[in-house]
Design a protein around this motif. Structure first.
Motif, PDB file in Angstrom:
ATOM      1  N   SER A 357      39.293  30.601  22.816  1.00 61.74           N
ATOM      2  CA  SER A 357      40.399  30.141  23.731  1.00 61.74           C
ATOM      3  C   SER A 357      41.402  29.238  23.220  1.00 61.74           C
ATOM      4  CB  SER A 357      39.452  29.375  24.996  1.00 61.74           C
ATOM      5  OG  SER A 357      38.477  30.305  25.428  1.00 61.74           O
ATOM      6  N   ARG A 358      40.984  28.559  22.109  1.00 56.33           N
ATOM      7  CA  ARG A 358      42.064  27.629  21.538  1.00 56.33           C
ATOM      8  C   ARG A 358      42.855  28.364  20.927  1.00 56.33           C
ATOM      9  NH1 ARG A 358      37.543  24.440  20.190  1.00 56.33           N
ATOM     10  NH2 ARG A 358      37.515  25.161  18.435  1.00 56.33           N
ATOM     11  N   ALA A 360      43.984  31.403  21.540  1.00 55.96           N
ATOM     12  CA  ALA A 360      44.614  32.367  22.533  1.00 55.96           C
ATOM     13  C   ALA A 360      45.829  31.154  23.092  1.00 55.96           C
ATOM     14  CB  ALA A 360      43.821  32.525  23.716  1.00 55.96           C
ATOM     15  N   GLN A 361      45.300  30.084  23.478  1.00 57.13           N
ATOM     16  CA  GLN A 361      46.270  29.104  23.791  1.00 57.13           C
ATOM     17  C   GLN A 361      47.271  28.832  22.734  1.00 57.13           C
ATOM     18  OE1 GLN A 361      43.891  25.711  25.134  1.00 57.13           O
ATOM     19  NE2 GLN A 361      43.028  26.800  26.993  1.00 57.13           N
ATOM     20  N   SER A 362      47.024  28.816  21.492  1.00 54.44           N
ATOM     21  CA  SER A 362      47.860  28.424  20.592  1.00 54.44           C
ATOM     22  C   SER A 362      49.118  29.188  20.323  1.00 54.44           C
ATOM     23  CB  SER A 362      47.276  28.243  18.899  1.00 54.44           C
ATOM     24  OG  SER A 362      47.047  29.795  18.911  1.00 54.44           O
ATOM     25  N   GLU A 364      50.420  30.906  23.162  1.00 56.45           N
ATOM     26  CA  GLU A 364      50.964  31.161  24.325  1.00 56.45           C
ATOM     27  C   GLU A 364      52.369  31.256  24.537  1.00 56.45           C
ATOM     28  OE1 GLU A 364      50.516  31.689  28.429  1.00 56.45           O
ATOM     29  OE2 GLU A 364      48.982  31.498  27.066  1.00 56.45           O
ATOM     30  N   GLN A 365      53.022  30.528  23.651  1.00 57.93           N
ATOM     31  CA  GLN A 365      54.631  30.451  23.744  1.00 57.93           C
ATOM     32  C   GLN A 365      54.835  32.015  23.096  1.00 57.93           C
ATOM     33  OE1 GLN A 365      56.370  27.516  21.395  1.00 57.93           O
ATOM     34  NE2 GLN A 365      58.354  28.257  21.692  1.00 57.93           N
ATOM     35  N   SER A 367      53.221  34.459  23.432  1.00 58.16           N
ATOM     36  CA  SER A 367      52.698  35.584  24.469  1.00 58.16           C
ATOM     37  C   SER A 367      53.496  35.736  25.601  1.00 58.16           C
ATOM     38  CB  SER A 367      51.418  35.419  24.703  1.00 58.16           C
ATOM     39  OG  SER A 367      50.745  36.164  25.519  1.00 58.16           O
ATOM     40  N   SER A 368      54.045  34.681  25.965  1.00 57.06           N
ATOM     41  CA  SER A 368      54.890  34.696  27.155  1.00 57.06           C
ATOM     42  C   SER A 368      56.506  34.440  27.025  1.00 57.06           C
ATOM     43  CB  SER A 368      54.265  33.641  28.184  1.00 57.06           C
ATOM     44  OG  SER A 368      54.142  32.139  27.357  1.00 57.06           O
ATOM     45  N   LYS A 378      56.761  39.936  18.870  1.00 60.88           N
ATOM     46  CA  LYS A 378      55.522  40.095  19.574  1.00 60.88           C
ATOM     47  C   LYS A 378      54.928  41.567  19.394  1.00 60.88           C
ATOM     48  CE  LYS A 378      54.322  40.169  23.663  1.00 60.88           C
ATOM     49  NZ  LYS A 378      54.304  39.946  25.189  1.00 60.88           N
ATOM     50  N   GLN A 430      53.475  30.801  15.352  1.00 64.63           N
ATOM     51  CA  GLN A 430      52.158  31.431  15.921  1.00 64.63           C
ATOM     52  C   GLN A 430      51.808  32.909  15.768  1.00 64.63           C
ATOM     53  OE1 GLN A 430      53.068  30.772  20.100  1.00 64.63           O
ATOM     54  NE2 GLN A 430      53.800  28.443  19.888  1.00 64.63           N
ATOM     55  N   PHE A 434      48.435  34.907  16.424  1.00 65.51           N
ATOM     56  CA  PHE A 434      48.235  36.025  17.549  1.00 65.51           C
ATOM     57  C   PHE A 434      47.770  37.278  16.638  1.00 65.51           C
ATOM     58  CE2 PHE A 434      51.163  39.767  18.990  1.00 65.51           C
ATOM     59  CZ  PHE A 434      50.778  39.670  20.249  1.00 65.51           C
TER      60      PHE A 434
END
Length: 614
Positions: A357-358, A360-362, A364-365, A367-368, A378, A430, A434
């Motif tokens: 989870s950490r 995936a959150q790392s 996030e910028q 990914s979105s 990406k 990141q 990813f």
């Protein structure tokens, strides 16, 4: 003068003298002698010239006319007469001789000059004639050469003309042949394209037909009497709906049966199948509407009573669940079996999920991201991470090293070529997290799909995953996290149903696929679980053969021994436990036997004698 009357006799005497008998020699010029050398010498008279002149002075003048016709034999009587009277006339001869000598000398000089002029004129004429002759010969040679060259040029032009005609004919024939070949090739391509389109349309219709059959079968399951949505309907309605659903399934099955021999479904077959699908959907909607009406009617009737009993039932249910859990726990403790994994194992599982989870959150910028450049990066990173794993198959062979090197370069921050473009994780802060996350997810997905369908693919995928795990441990932890999330039995862990958890959500926790059409079938579920557990069993025993590091497998057989022991310490689940134990032992049972020897056989004996009956 008396000497003039004697000129012919003098000439006759000179003719008969040695100087007068000059012979022509054609080789004088080659010997270097002058042509007129004999003519240029001073003439001399015979000693009897005086006697001759005296004798001739008394001869009549008319004899001079016969001088040129005389012969050399006529001189014999003259000589005889001269010899007779020679003694008496010597003095006269000498005087006449001097005069004659001078006049002769002068005449000879004049004649010599005339002769030289004549010779010069003749030589000049001959020279000019020779020049004209040479010019004529040169002219004839040039004319002959020109005629020969004109003839050769004509022949050359004719030959070139014939060659051009032949070439033109050849080009015409080649053009005609090429045109025919091109037409034949275009016809073949058109036929091939038509055949390809026919095959593509046929395959597309076949896929559509399979999808229609799958959807109709899933919808037909909703018509079964055991379905909760139909419990409010009368039995007669349920029976009619079920009968009609079975009829529609039979229609589609009949169409599918025609394609079993390798033929593609026709447009009429697709029309029949689509009509059956539309009718099935309409039947489901009608049933749901009828069921909703019945439920609404009952709801109005039972609303007050249900409200009163609701709290009591909830309390009773909670109490019953607590008692059941307590009884099951006591029973398991008495029999030595557990209903969940050990605390240490559960803590390890939760730590892996939190780390995933950490991660995936790392990113996030990334990914979105909204801007086109970052979204493109990406996508390229995701392709670079997942495409090499997709290329691993059971027959990869020597390609495994190339695939591994490509993945290692990507995770090491070096540029790799993907889809004709160069991409690197260093292009974004990141990017590494990813790529690692997507790579681990793809490895587990290959086990879920590829290994589930082709069991032999577990080993090549596992050996690459083990090599990546050894050089990049973060990827290994992410592989375990994704594996445990999709297949909790790989922990092993049987997640209990918590209070208030919806049934669909609990089935997702157990590993089932749940969508709008419902929960996946048990066969499909067991097939996916089997593929993932086989991949895990291959990973724990394989080491990357080209590794430069010395040591054991990064996630070795000790984890397999722990998994097998904990599985045998837990209550078996119907279908699931037997399937997973069989797949696990088939893949790595030999490796466990080679390492643990007698302990392994004790475990197998326990499985046979005590666990099988359960």
């Amino acid at each position: 003068m008396p000497s003039e009357s004697l000129r012919w006799e003098t000439l006759q005497a000179l003719k008969n003298s040695p100087k007068g008998k000059i012979s022509f020699d054609p080789f004088w010029l080659e010997r270097g002698e002058p042509l007129l050398a004999g003519c240029k010498d001073s003439p001399s008279l015979s000693p009897i010239a005086g006697v001759i002149l005296e004798r001739l002075s008394s001869a009549p003048l008319q004899k001079s006319s016969s001088f040129l016709g005389s012969r050399s034999g006529d001189s014999s009587p003259v000589l005889s007469e001269v010899s007779i009277s020679s003694t008496g006339s010597v003095a006269d001869v000498r005087s006449h001789q001097t005069v004659f000598y001078l006049s002769t000398q002068l005449a000879l000089r004049v004649r010599q000059e005339m002769q030289e002029k004549l010779v010069a004129a003749v030589a000049s004429a001959e020279s000019e004639q020779l020049k004209r002759f040479e010019e004529l010969m040169e002219l004839k040679q040039r004319q002959e050469y020109q005629s020969m060259r004109d003839m050769m040029e004509r022949e050359t032009k004719e030959s070139i003309g014939r060659q051009e005609k032949l070439k033109e004919e050849q080009r015409r024939r080649i053009t005609l042949v090429n045109l025919r070949l091109r037409e034949a090739e275009q016809q073949r391509l058109r036929e091939a394209e038509l055949e390809r389109q026919r095959q593509a349309e046929g395959r597309e219709r076949l896929r559509s037909l399979n999808s229609i059959q799958e959807e109709i079968l899933q919808l037909n399951q909703l018509l079964e009497p055991s379905t909760q949505t139909k419990t409010d309907l009368p039995p007669a309605s349920l029976s009619s709906y079920s009968t009609r659903g079975n009829q529609l399934c039979s229609q589609v099955s009949e169409v599918v049966r025609k394609t079993a021999e390798g033929n593609f479904p026709s447009l009429e077959d697709m029309t029949v199948a689509e009509r059956a699908l539309h009718e099935m959907r309409a039947l489901i909607r009608l049933m749901q509407e009828e069921a909703a009406n019945v439920r609404e009617k009952k709801k109005k009737e039972q609303e007050q009573e249900e409200e009163r009993r609701k709290q009591a039932e909830l309390l009773a249910k909670q109490e019953g669940e607590k008692k059941a859990a307590q009884l099951a726990k006591e029973k398991a403790q008495r029999k030595g079996l557990q209903n969940s994994a050990e605390d240490v194992t559960l803590k390890w599982y939760k730590d892996l999920q939190e780390a995933a989870s950490r991660c995936a959150q790392s990113f996030e910028q990334l990914s979105s991201a909204k801007d086109g450049q970052t979204k493109k990066l990406k996508l390229e990173l995701q392709k670079a991470a997942t495409i090499p794993v997709s290329q691993i198959a059971s027959n990869s062979g020597s390609q495994l090293r190339e695939i591994f090197d490509k993945i290692d370069k990507l995770l090491s921050g070096r540029p790799v070529v993907s889809g004709g473009k160069s991409v690197s994780t260093s292009q974004h802060p990141q990017g590494l997290d990813f790529a690692s996350y997507k790579l681990a997810e793809k490895f587990v997905k290959q086990g879920e799909e590829e290994v589930a369908s082709h069991h032999e693919a577990a080993f090549p995928i596992a050996v690459v995953a083990s090599g990546v795990w050894e050089l990049h441990p973060q990827v290994g932890d992410l592989i375990l996290a994704h594996l445990h999330k999709k297949c909790p039995y790989a922990i092993p862990h049987y997640p209990p149903m918590k209070e208030g958890t919806p049934v669909d959500e609990y089935q997702r926790i157990l590993g089932y696929r749940v969508d709008d059409s419902g929960v996946e079938g048990q066969d499909s579920f067991l097939k996916r679980m089997s593929g993932m557990i086989r991949l895990y069993a291959a990973i724990i025993q394989l080491k990357w053969p080209y590794s430069s590091k010395q040591g054991p497998v990064p996630h070795g057989l000790n984890h397999g021994w722990r998994w097998l022991a904990q599985m045998l310490n837990m209550e078996p689940l119907a279908d699931v436990t037997a399937t997973l134990l069989f797949d696990f032992l088939e893949v790595c049972g030999n490796a466990l036997m080679n390492q643990y020897r007698s302990q392994f056989w004790k475990l197998i004996l326990l499985l046979k004698e005590e666990y099988f009956p359960r």
